[in-house]
Scaffold this motif. Structure first.
Motif, mmCIF file in Angstrom:
data_model
loop_
_atom_site.group_PDB
_atom_site.id
_atom_site.type_symbol
_atom_site.label_atom_id
_atom_site.label_comp_id
_atom_site.label_asym_id
_atom_site.label_seq_id
_atom_site.Cartn_x
_atom_site.Cartn_y
_atom_site.Cartn_z
ATOM 1 N N GLY A 219 0.822 -1.210 0.000
ATOM 2 C CA GLY A 219 0.000 0.000 0.000
ATOM 3 C C GLY A 219 0.851 1.253 0.000
ATOM 4 O O GLY A 219 0.605 2.185 -0.781
ATOM 5 N N THR A 220 1.860 1.291 0.852
ATOM 6 C CA THR A 220 2.722 2.463 0.924
ATOM 7 C C THR A 220 3.392 2.726 -0.417
ATOM 8 O O THR A 220 3.394 3.858 -0.912
ATOM 9 N N LEU A 221 3.937 1.650 -1.029
ATOM 10 C CA LEU A 221 4.637 1.839 -2.301
ATOM 11 C C LEU A 221 3.673 2.346 -3.370
ATOM 12 O O LEU A 221 4.001 3.264 -4.129
ATOM 13 N N GLU A 222 2.470 1.751 -3.422
ATOM 14 C CA GLU A 222 1.525 2.170 -4.466
ATOM 15 C C GLU A 222 1.066 3.608 -4.263
ATOM 16 O O GLU A 222 1.034 4.397 -5.199
ATOM 17 N N GLU A 386 -4.144 -0.729 3.196
ATOM 18 C CA GLU A 386 -3.271 -0.435 4.334
ATOM 19 C C GLU A 386 -2.027 0.296 3.851
ATOM 20 O O GLU A 386 -1.694 0.277 2.666
ATOM 21 N N SER A 387 -1.346 0.971 4.759
ATOM 22 C CA SER A 387 -0.016 1.481 4.438
ATOM 23 C C SER A 387 0.793 1.449 5.730
ATOM 24 O O SER A 387 0.227 1.334 6.813
ATOM 25 N N LEU A 388 2.092 1.536 5.598
ATOM 26 C CA LEU A 388 2.950 1.324 6.770
ATOM 27 C C LEU A 388 2.646 2.249 7.945
ATOM 28 O O LEU A 388 2.474 1.781 9.070
ATOM 29 N N PRO A 389 2.564 3.572 7.706
ATOM 30 C CA PRO A 389 2.289 4.438 8.862
ATOM 31 C C PRO A 389 0.965 4.084 9.528
ATOM 32 O O PRO A 389 0.854 4.070 10.756
ATOM 33 N N PHE A 390 -0.013 3.746 8.687
ATOM 34 C CA PHE A 390 -1.329 3.382 9.196
ATOM 35 C C PHE A 390 -1.237 2.130 10.063
ATOM 36 O O PHE A 390 -1.778 2.046 11.174
ATOM 37 N N PHE A 391 -0.502 1.138 9.552
ATOM 38 C CA PHE A 391 -0.257 -0.125 10.232
ATOM 39 C C PHE A 391 0.325 0.134 11.628
ATOM 40 O O PHE A 391 -0.171 -0.366 12.643
ATOM 41 N N VAL A 392 1.368 0.986 11.658
ATOM 42 C CA VAL A 392 2.032 1.291 12.929
ATOM 43 C C VAL A 392 1.066 2.002 13.862
ATOM 44 O O VAL A 392 0.901 1.622 15.029
ATOM 45 N N TYR A 393 0.408 3.030 13.330
ATOM 46 C CA TYR A 393 -0.469 3.870 14.156
ATOM 47 C C TYR A 393 -1.567 3.044 14.804
ATOM 48 O O TYR A 393 -1.898 3.208 15.969
#
Lengths: 454, 338
Positions: A219-222, A386-393
């Motif tokens: 997700g983050t890359l896209e 999903e995206s990485l920051p979202f995942f972490v948050y």
């Protein structure tokens, strides 16, 4: 107390720590309780003509105070022995190993005093108090010894340099602590499977090594890729427009770009949510929670910053180059394409990569747009992603320890991505050695000319 | 007389006629390539202009229902009730705005001294490797996502700050701002949020200060040193006075950055708007953090959030605008791009 010539005193609820210079040039650190009885103390010796400096201590401690022993004879100034004060030129800006040793010795002495006073005799109010007291004591010790060596002006310079250096250190310490903390928390559970699995079938509370963040990474890359595709042409062309044309629209464009770069990122996300996802112009199925909406919000954040930085970089291209190109008959387009952009290439690359690094870690615009997903969704135009920051948050806020640990793994991967983008940017923006395309040597011409003539 | 005639004569006998009339434009038309180029760049410029204006207008239009509903009380009411369970939402931005200001002021207050010292260290004290390393670290500080700062503050720093808060509050508690009510908690306070946000304002203040200090006139710096000043004397008497505008402007830019900080604050504050500010006590809210904690809002609440966002945007805009004026007006800041 009376025999102390100059001194500073730190008052602690009635007890005192004093640092004082005595008439014989030695520096004395003393801890005195409320009744005036000394509890502990240390003496840094005067900088004598010969002999190793030795610290005389009382109380349960050892001292490792090194001072710079100066070989010049003591000079008597106005009837007072100015011990060790050199007649050579003073260079307070020059830090000899002896000076560094003095600072380290002072710091160690101060640390001991703080440890003894605040930890043995009284209850310390907290770590910050320890640290501040230690810092003040160190500065005092350095000031008085340097004053003894070189006079008050130079001593003040020493102390100021120390303070400035500590300020810089104060910026580094939290940075190192941040990186260290996240790596320590996240790295032990980072497995290769993190890059190949999503959170499918992972029950809350199952070990952090289970499942992974593939869906978040994709997700983050896209999203970052789509945002880059939008911003790259628009931003660079707009910067060229601002710099290389004489249009009367430049002023409003510049003002509005400057203004929009102050747009809080959460407002960008909120705007996309309200204008596109809630309103659904044209009832298009595209306008729903998905990766593309997130990319739009991200490009709203990225566009003004990239435009501004590229604008600044283009401004640095010397006008002489442009004029030379135009004077040689090149068109404006040719000048921009062949002269301005290549000259500014490293700066433009740095600007874009740093802009990318910024949006990769941006969380706020995603909250209202991509909505998050625990499963892999490779299509950014449909369904939440999903995206990485979202995942972490999302994960670190969960009460279960393993879930938040999983969040830290995501944070480590996020940091690694940001760090590698940062390294790329630094590498692209490094000062390049000028490629000298040397003309053919004159002798070469000469021989060929003579060869032809002969 | 004769000289004037001479020049007149000379000018009329100039080599080739370049233009028909002085002041007229060259009459060769731009090539197709140039026309395309101008067209392209102008289009993209106008697209950006249009897009951004459109966003601003839409933002206002979407927020309008909230302004209409709440009227002036939108700015004078401190409660912001999102209206859960079919209650009528109560929209007031004052408490949020106050909290945003408090966090930003604490953050900038902590960041200014550190930034100025770091900038001085980079421009005038560090040499070679150390200098490059420091510049890189400041840039890195800017590249780290705010989420990670928030995470660090939330999980790590929150263990160490409350003891400081407690002690300071004990000493300065007679001032209401520092006071903490009996049994009050020291976690999730404005102070912790401000400390973490200060990390994020450091890079921008430092880089502006650095640019400005770099432009202090070398002649005056050398003169100070030649007159026997120590390096600190030179910094104090030449570099810092020259950099004053940059320090102020950079700090205001940092303030602008701190105002819009979202994720870190949403992790660090409980987001309860209130009018009484106790910086060391549990509680507090900021506009951006409050918006972030209310995802999925609908209808009037959404309009209210947009209105709050718009207010925040205006404040950021004013701060940044003032900052760029100060930086460009200051003598030292010539050529600095705010």
């Amino acid at each position: 107390m009376t025999n102390i010539d100059d001194r500073i005193a730190v008052d602690l609820r009635g007890e005192q720590i004093t640092i004082g210079r005595q008439p014989d040039g030695s520096v004395k650190v003393e801890v005195i309780n409320g009744r005036g009885e000394p509890l502990a103390g240390a003496v840094l010796p005067p900088l004598a003509d010969s002999g190793q400096p030795q610290a005389h201590t009382t109380g349960p401690q050892t001292i490792s105070g090194t001072t710079s022993a100066d070989a010049t004879p003591a000079v008597t100034v106005s009837g007072r022995r100015a011990v060790g004060r050199s007649t050579r030129k003073l260079r307070p800006g020059l830090w000899t190993p002896a000076d560094v040793g003095l600072v380290l010795g002072s710091a160690a002495t101060a640390a001991l005093v703080v440890a003894v006073v605040l930890r043995q005799f009284f209850e310390s109010p907290g770590w910050l108090a320890d640290l501040s007291l230690w810092f003040v004591l160190t500065l005092g010790l350095v000031y008085f010894t340097a004053r003894e060596q070189m006079g008050p002006l130079a001593a003040r310079d020493r102390v100021a340099t120390l303070v400035i250096g500590s300020g810089a250190l104060l910026l580094v310490v939290p940075l190192v602590s941040l990186l260290g903390y996240i790596f320590i928390k996240g790295l032990p559970s980072l497995r290769l499977s993190f890059f190949t699995h999503d959170l499918k079938g992972v029950a809350p509370g199952s070990p952090a090594t289970e499942g992974g963040g593939l869906h978040a990474i994709v997700g983050t890359l896209e999203q970052a890729g789509i945002a880059l595709l939008i911003v790259l042409p628009l931003g660079v062309l707009t910067a060229v427009f601002l710099n290389e044309t004489r249009s009367k629209f430049r002023r409003p464009v510049r003002i509005i770009v400057d203004a929009m770069s102050g747009l809080p990122s959460i407002v960008a996300g909120l705007f996309i949510y309200s204008a596109l996802i809630i309103n659904k112009p044209g009832n298009s199925p595209l306008f729903n929670f998905n990766g593309f909406m997130a990319a739009l919000a991200l490009s709203m954040v990225m566009l003004p910053t990239v435009t501004r930085t590229v604008d600044v970089v283009l401004r640095l291209v010397p006008d002489g180059l442009r004029e030379a190109s135009l004077a040689l008959g090149a068109s404006r387009a040719r000048t921009v394409w062949s002269i301005v952009l290549p000259t500014a290439r490293s700066g433009v690359t740095t600007a874009i990569v740093l802009g990318l690094a910024r949006i990769v870690g941006e969380t706020a615009p995603l909250l209202f747009t991509s909505f998050g997903n625990t499963l892999l969704n490779g299509n950014p135009f449909k369904d939440p992603q999903e995206s990485l920051p979202f995942f972490v948050y999302r994960l670190v806020k969960l009460p279960s320890a393993t879930d938040s640990e999983r969040g830290y793994i995501g944070a480590v991967v996020l940091i690694l991505i940001v760090l590698s983008l940062f390294t790329i940017a630094r590498w692209a923006g490094r000062p390049r050695k000028a490629k000298t395309r040397s003309p053919r040597p004159a002798t070469d011409l000469l021989t060929s000319a003579t060869g032809r003539s002969s | 007389m004769s000289g004037a005639q001479m020049t007149n004569g000379l000018s009329t006998r100039a080599a080739t006629k370049l233009r028909e009339r002085p002041g007229s434009k060259p009459n060769d038309p731009p090539t197709v390539v140039d026309q395309v180029f101008t067209g392209f760049t102008r289009t993209s410029g106008i697209i950006v202009l249009g897009l951004l204006v459109l966003i601003a207008v839409f933002l206002f239009r979407e927020a309008l229902p909230a302004f209409r509903e709440a009227g002036w009380s939108f700015f004078t009411e401190y409660r912001f009730d999102i209206g859960a369970n079919n209650r009528k939402p109560e929209l007031g931005v004052l408490g949020l705005l106050l909290g945003t200001m408090v966090v930003a002021v604490i953050a900038t207050g902590i960041a200014i001294p550190v930034s100025v010292l770091t900038a001085l260290f980079i421009t005038d004290i560090a040499r070679g490797r150390a200098r490059q390393l420091m510049i890189g670290l400041v840039d890195l500080l800017a590249a780290i996502p705010s989420l990670l700062y928030g995470l660090w503050g939330f999980a790590f720093l929150s263990n160490y700050i409350p003891s400081v808060s407690e002690w300071t509050s004990g000493k300065l508690g007679f001032l209401a701002v520092f006071g903490v009510k009996d049994g009050g908690q020291y976690i999730q306070s404005y102070f912790i949020a401000g400390t973490v946000v200060s990390m994020m304002t450091l890079p921008i203040i430092t880089s502006i200060c650095r640019e400005v200090f770099d432009q202090a006139p070398p002649g005056e710096k050398e003169a100070a040193l030649a007159l026997g000043s120590t390096r600190w004397g030179m910094l104090w008497n030449v570099v810092l006075p020259f950099g004053r505008g940059g320090i102020i402007g950079g700090s205001m830019l940092g303030l602008g950055r701190a105002l819009g900080e979202t994720i870190a604050v949403s992790l660090l504050l409980p987001q309860i708007p209130s009018l009484s500010v106790h910086v060391f006590e549990y509680g507090g809210a900021t506009i951006s953090g409050f918006i972030a904690n209310n995802t999925g809002a609908q209808g009037l609440t959404l309009a209210g959030l947009l209105g709050a966002g718009l207010v925040l945007f205006c404040f950021t805009l004013i701060t940044n605008f003032l900052a760029s004026i100060i930086i460009s007006r200051s003598r030292s800041g010539a050529g600095v791009d705010a």
